[in-house]
Design an enzyme around this catalytic site. Structure first.
Site, PDB file in Angstrom:
ATOM      1  N   LYS A 190       0.855  -1.440   0.486  1.00  0.00           N
ATOM      2  CA  LYS A 190      -0.123   0.290  -0.180  1.00  0.00           C
ATOM      3  C   LYS A 190       1.026   1.202   0.241  1.00  0.00           C
ATOM      4  O   LYS A 190       2.454   0.985   0.475  1.00  0.00           O
ATOM      5  CB  LYS A 190      -1.225  -0.481   0.981  1.00  0.00           C
ATOM      6  CG  LYS A 190      -0.321  -0.165   2.610  1.00  0.00           C
ATOM      7  CD  LYS A 190       0.697   0.831   2.710  1.00  0.00           C
ATOM      8  CE  LYS A 190       0.518   2.202   3.871  1.00  0.00           C
ATOM      9  NZ  LYS A 190       1.832   3.001   3.979  1.00  0.00           N
ATOM     10  N   TYR A 221      -4.319   3.909   5.139  1.00  0.00           N
ATOM     11  CA  TYR A 221      -5.062   3.685   6.758  1.00  0.00           C
ATOM     12  C   TYR A 221      -6.409   4.309   7.438  1.00  0.00           C
ATOM     13  O   TYR A 221      -7.210   3.647   7.787  1.00  0.00           O
ATOM     14  CB  TYR A 221      -4.043   3.480   8.065  1.00  0.00           C
ATOM     15  CG  TYR A 221      -3.188   1.825   7.593  1.00  0.00           C
ATOM     16  CD1 TYR A 221      -3.716   0.495   7.265  1.00  0.00           C
ATOM     17  CD2 TYR A 221      -2.117   1.876   7.055  1.00  0.00           C
ATOM     18  CE1 TYR A 221      -2.978  -0.464   6.862  1.00  0.00           C
ATOM     19  CE2 TYR A 221      -1.235   0.578   7.137  1.00  0.00           C
ATOM     20  CZ  TYR A 221      -1.846  -0.303   6.724  1.00  0.00           C
ATOM     21  OH  TYR A 221      -0.566  -1.619   5.985  1.00  0.00           O
TER      22      TYR A 221
HETATM   23  P1  NAD Z   1      12.355   0.968   2.876  1.00  0.00           P
HETATM   24  O1  NAD Z   1      13.375   2.784   2.381  1.00  0.00           O
HETATM   25  O2  NAD Z   1      12.929   0.965   4.142  1.00  0.00           O
HETATM   26  O3  NAD Z   1      12.568   0.268   1.460  1.00  0.00           O
HETATM   27  C1  NAD Z   1      12.752   0.602   0.234  1.00  0.00           C
HETATM   28  C2  NAD Z   1      13.202  -0.366  -0.569  1.00  0.00           C
HETATM   29  O4  NAD Z   1      13.252  -0.359  -2.191  1.00  0.00           O
HETATM   30  C3  NAD Z   1      14.795  -0.279  -0.430  1.00  0.00           C
HETATM   31  O5  NAD Z   1      15.056  -1.804  -0.343  1.00  0.00           O
HETATM   32  C4  NAD Z   1      15.376   0.712  -1.361  1.00  0.00           C
HETATM   33  O6  NAD Z   1      16.883  -0.416  -1.664  1.00  0.00           O
HETATM   34  C5  NAD Z   1      14.299   0.607  -2.844  1.00  0.00           C
HETATM   35  N1  NAD Z   1      14.462   0.764  -4.044  1.00  0.00           N
HETATM   36  C6  NAD Z   1      14.537   0.919  -4.335  1.00  0.00           C
HETATM   37  N2  NAD Z   1      14.148   1.571  -5.720  1.00  0.00           N
HETATM   38  C7  NAD Z   1      14.782   3.011  -4.919  1.00  0.00           C
HETATM   39  C8  NAD Z   1      14.578   4.323  -4.984  1.00  0.00           C
HETATM   40  N3  NAD Z   1      14.247   4.701  -6.267  1.00  0.00           N
HETATM   41  N4  NAD Z   1      14.667   4.653  -3.514  1.00  0.00           N
HETATM   42  C9  NAD Z   1      14.360   4.130  -2.718  1.00  0.00           C
HETATM   43  N5  NAD Z   1      14.212   2.914  -2.012  1.00  0.00           N
HETATM   44  C10 NAD Z   1      15.224   2.162  -3.598  1.00  0.00           C
HETATM   45  O7  NAD Z   1      10.866   1.149   2.587  1.00  0.00           O
HETATM   46  P2  NAD Z   1       9.228   0.668   3.218  1.00  0.00           P
HETATM   47  O8  NAD Z   1       9.151   1.041   4.206  1.00  0.00           O
HETATM   48  O9  NAD Z   1      10.459  -0.829   3.156  1.00  0.00           O
HETATM   49  O10 NAD Z   1       8.351   0.596   1.755  1.00  0.00           O
HETATM   50  C11 NAD Z   1       8.075  -0.362   1.183  1.00  0.00           C
HETATM   51  C12 NAD Z   1       6.476  -0.131   0.733  1.00  0.00           C
HETATM   52  O11 NAD Z   1       6.228  -0.780   1.794  1.00  0.00           O
HETATM   53  C13 NAD Z   1       5.991   1.118   0.825  1.00  0.00           C
HETATM   54  O12 NAD Z   1       5.276   1.080  -0.796  1.00  0.00           O
HETATM   55  C14 NAD Z   1       5.354   0.893   1.712  1.00  0.00           C
HETATM   56  O13 NAD Z   1       4.560   2.322   1.533  1.00  0.00           O
HETATM   57  C15 NAD Z   1       4.876   0.016   1.839  1.00  0.00           C
HETATM   58  N6  NAD Z   1       4.968  -0.256   3.468  1.00  0.00           N
HETATM   59  C16 NAD Z   1       3.964  -1.214   3.850  1.00  0.00           C
HETATM   60  C17 NAD Z   1       3.473  -1.473   5.198  1.00  0.00           C
HETATM   61  C18 NAD Z   1       2.359  -2.332   5.858  1.00  0.00           C
HETATM   62  O14 NAD Z   1       1.578  -1.871   6.908  1.00  0.00           O
HETATM   63  N7  NAD Z   1       1.840  -2.201   4.949  1.00  0.00           N
HETATM   64  C19 NAD Z   1       4.877  -0.513   6.553  1.00  0.00           C
HETATM   65  C20 NAD Z   1       5.795  -0.384   5.889  1.00  0.00           C
HETATM   66  C21 NAD Z   1       6.235  -0.294   4.236  1.00  0.00           C
END
Ligand code: NAD
Length: 370
Positions: free
Chosen positions: A135, A223
């Site tokens: 999401k 959410y």
């Molecule tokens: P994060 O920044 O911790 O991780 C992002 C990942 O994408 C990293 O591994 C990064 O290396 C990679 N990536 C690839 N290309 C990138 C770029 N151009 N810029 C930045 N990162 C890049 O983020 P996250 O918290 O893991 O979130 C990832 C997804 O998951 C998002 O869509 C977020 O909304 C979703 N999410 C959902 C929940 C939930 O409760 N369902 C919780 C957290 C995150």
């Protein structure tokens, strides 16, 4: 051979006379989809994959971590060793499309910054894999529709990472709402936010519109939208929204705080709050004969709730993501309902776009036909 390559090869082998192949094709599909545990490949090994999804996949019964897709070479070794992932199941963003040839991967779970969801979900569908998209589903309604179309065309299943639909406290709220336990619902309020400047990286992608599609609304706001809808038990027909910022220098590219008000067909009204500058985590509804609430409502748990009858809503804690991924695996293998279909992610982006539209027009009421 995966389902897509099987389909293509079979169709070619029989000279494109696809109809006569229906019976053997169905049997082959059944065999592949009645596998005991489906293999999941995580795309993007950031915070959510590392601390929530991968550990959850050690607890799932109907699916397991079978592969990874990462742009960071060091993670290949670390994850490969930690989760015993065979080398042939490790991909980078350039080799990703060759996953079409890997039968041990059934589901691709896209966990990248929001603006990358559509590209990778569509490529996953083209590879003949079922898809879970984090999401918000994408950064626009048009992108959500493109993901849905690609999955329909490839005949693969699609879900969005709204984990709470598999979570027992949330399911209890959904039951109370469905059975109208406290009579007619008059007002629902849903608040979801956290201070993102607590993250020491000021360059984080969530603050960059090109990668996130928006700020608090795209992150925790979806959410709050979800909570307002399952808290009210109906879809809103109009929205009025406002945005404000107390740290405009820091939040110079994305929204910091948004409030919005919904009208529902029954006459009930709703209010949501989302912020990247304040912690908020609650769902409350008042009805003719009482009230119910979750507080906390959107964290990884344990959640907690109460009702006006004096009862506590409390269940043993389980990893929500394990429940979510198992539910989707069962949907694929046993045809149980898809608790979070792509249409739900699309619906929420329609609301997000209506909220931004209302703000752009100075808080004008926007009608919605969801
Ligand atoms: P994060 O920044 O911790 O991780 C992002 C990942 O994408 C990293 O591994 C990064 O290396 C990679 N990536 C690839 N290309 C990138 C770029 N151009 N810029 C930045 N990162 C890049 O983020 P996250 O918290 O893991 O979130 C990832 C997804 O998951 C998002 O869509 C977020 O909304 C979703 N999410 C959902 C929940 C939930 O409760 N369902 C919780 C957290 C995150």
């Amino acid at each position: 051979m995966n389902r897509r390559t099987f389909n293509t090869k079979l169709s070619k082998a029989i000279g494109g006379v696809a109809l006569v192949s229906n019976i053997p094709l169905a049997c082959a599909f059944e065999a592949s989809e009645n596998k005991k545990s489906l293999g999941i490949a995580l795309v993007g090994l950031g915070t959510y994959s590392t601390y929530e999804l991968a550990p959850s996949l050690l607890e799932t019964k109907h699916c397991h971590l079978a592969g990874i897709v990462t742009g960071t070479p060091e993670k290949e070794k670390i994850w490969g060793e930690k989760y015993k992932i065979p080398k042939e199941n490790i991909y980078n963003y350039n080799t990703f499309d060759s996953i079409i040839n890997n039968d041990s991967i059934d589901i691709i779970y896209v966990v990248l910054p929001n603006a990358m969801h559509a590209d990778f979900c569509i490529r996953a569908a083209k590879a003949g894999k079922h898809v879970i998209c984090e999401k918000p589903m994408a950064v626009s309604v048009a992108e959500c529709q493109a993901i849905i179309d690609a999955c329909a065309k490839a005949d693969v299943k699609l879900s969005v990472g709204y984990r709470l639909h598999s979570e027992p406290h949330t399911q209890e709220i959904q039951r109370i709402v469905k059975e109208k336990e406290f009579g007619k619902i008059n007002f629902v309020t849903a608040e979801a936010g956290y201070p993102s400047y607590g993250n020491p990286d000021p360059n984080q992608w969530r603050l960059k519109k090109a990668l996130s599609g928006g700020g608090a609304l795209m992150n925790m706001g979806v959410y709050a939208i979800q909570g307002a809808i399952y808290g009210a038990g109906e879809l809103p027909i109009s929205v009025t929204a406002q945005e404000f910022s107390t740290k405009p220098d820091y939040f110079n590219d994305t929204d910091e705080t948004i409030t919005a008000q919904f009208e529902f067909p029954s006459g009930a009204v709703g209010s949501i709050f989302t912020s990247h500058n304040a912690k908020a985590d609650r769902l409350y509804a008042s009805c003719d004969k009482g009230w119910y609430e979750l507080d906390t409502a959107y964290t990884y748990g344990p959640l907690h709730g109460r009702t006006s009858s004096g009862s506590e809503i409390t269940f043993p804690h389980k990893r929500q993501q394990a429940l979510q991924m198992d539910d989707f695996a069962l949907h694929i293998t046993q045809g149980t309902p898809n608790k979070v279909p792509g249409s739900m992610g699309l619906r929420d982006l329609k609301i997000v776009e209506a909220i931004y539209q209302s703000i752009a027009q100075g808080g004008k009421k926007i009608t919605m036909n969801l």
